[in-house]
Design an enzyme around this catalytic site. Sequence first.
Site, PDB file in Angstrom:
ATOM      1  N   GLY A   9     146.226 -47.515  -4.322  1.00 28.73           N
ATOM      2  CA  GLY A   9     145.732 -48.696  -5.011  1.00 28.73           C
ATOM      3  C   GLY A   9     146.546 -48.960  -6.264  1.00 28.73           C
ATOM      4  N   GLY A  11     147.330 -51.357  -8.251  1.00 28.33           N
ATOM      5  CA  GLY A  11     147.089 -52.616  -8.941  1.00 28.33           C
ATOM      6  C   GLY A  11     147.373 -52.470 -10.413  1.00 28.33           C
ATOM      7  N   GLY A  14     146.185 -48.657 -11.500  1.00 24.50           N
ATOM      8  CA  GLY A  14     146.953 -47.641 -10.784  1.00 24.50           C
ATOM      9  C   GLY A  14     148.443 -47.787 -10.982  1.00 24.50           C
ATOM     10  N   LYS A 187     131.009 -44.755 -20.316  1.00 23.19           N
ATOM     11  CA  LYS A 187     131.801 -45.933 -19.954  1.00 23.19           C
ATOM     12  C   LYS A 187     130.915 -47.007 -19.327  1.00 23.19           C
ATOM     13  CE  LYS A 187     135.650 -48.290 -19.181  1.00 23.19           C
ATOM     14  NZ  LYS A 187     136.620 -47.917 -18.135  1.00 23.19           N
ATOM     15  N   ASN A 191     130.608 -51.155 -19.123  1.00 25.11           N
ATOM     16  CA  ASN A 191     130.875 -51.794 -17.835  1.00 25.11           C
ATOM     17  C   ASN A 191     129.660 -52.510 -17.243  1.00 25.11           C
ATOM     18  OD1 ASN A 191     133.608 -51.420 -17.320  1.00 25.11           O
ATOM     19  ND2 ASN A 191     133.331 -49.365 -16.515  1.00 25.11           N
ATOM     20  N   SER A 258     137.529 -56.771 -16.055  1.00 24.81           N
ATOM     21  CA  SER A 258     138.103 -56.563 -14.719  1.00 24.81           C
ATOM     22  C   SER A 258     137.283 -57.281 -13.654  1.00 24.81           C
ATOM     23  CB  SER A 258     138.186 -55.067 -14.407  1.00 24.81           C
ATOM     24  OG  SER A 258     136.899 -54.466 -14.437  1.00 24.81           O
ATOM     25  N   GLU A 270     132.746 -55.230  -7.968  1.00 25.06           N
ATOM     26  CA  GLU A 270     132.250 -53.852  -7.960  1.00 25.06           C
ATOM     27  C   GLU A 270     130.772 -53.803  -8.366  1.00 25.06           C
ATOM     28  OE1 GLU A 270     135.685 -50.761  -8.907  1.00 25.06           O
ATOM     29  OE2 GLU A 270     135.482 -52.201 -10.536  1.00 25.06           O
TER      30      GLU A 270
END
Length: 310
Positions: A9, A11, A14, A187, A191, A258, A270
């Site tokens: 991955g 992107g 990554g 985190k 998020n 994101s 996600e």
Amino acid sequence: MKPEILIVGAGAVGGYYGARLAQGGARVSALCRSDYNAVRSNGIIVRSVAGDCTFIPASTIQSISDYKMVPDYIIISTKVLPDIDIPGMIRSIVRPGTAIVHLQNGIEIEEPSMAAFPDNEIIGAIAFICASRPSPGCIAHEDYGRVTIGRYPSGSSAKTESLADLFRTAGIQCDIDPDIITARWKKLVWNASLNPISVLGGGADTREIMESPPALQLAREVMAEVVMLAGKSGHPLPDSIIDKTIHDTISMKPTKTSMLQDYEGGRPLETEALLGNALGVSRRVGVQVPHIESLYGLLKLVGEKKRRGA
């Protein structure tokens, strides 16, 4: 001998960290899908506040079956989505001594790899970075960049220490947290609140959310529910983390989350990793999280409408 790493991955996240790990002395290959042709031709072009570079992967592959090396680390940096079977995807290349690193968002995301590969080390990794992929094979790194890693479910190890050293050699701040599960909850405070609000708020960036009193209050309520869930599940967080998270967000450059980038790009969200798994925890521990539940329901609706092109 250089450590052998495969990025699954490549992107924005990554690709960026793959480039830095290569600078740190590793032999880094990249599994690419939509960017395959661009990366194969030109490598990954990184425009970064920490210095520009062009990363030419040791091997650029489009299918896991094309990978012919024995990896020391497989770094998973795909989105966490229900239809992506990570253990099934990587099973053919996992060898004794291979560490599987989940450089992804969300909680309880390492469990499938832990169950599928009980004899391999699993490492959790959390990125604190503002980065995007404006075009195939191109990464824009705008702010932050540090990483926290830790052996899953707890502790450290020689493999973890070696990976941290690679990051540090490349100039990336990398902290080892022996309680990586609690680190993931920390985190999630950011998020689970800012990501959904940015999408449901009509494409609001972080500054717009911080400057809107109703949106900021909603973010606080969601953060408080995450803190409560973390404590109920045995991973207590300090109450001060909410004010600190808001202070840090106000201080950062305005950025699109994101999830907002995925929404605007027509990619799946996600939702499960950031909200669905938290709802699962709430049911297990027997507490209500109405703000998280509301955001979850709205995001599922928005995601479905986007998928249908409505």
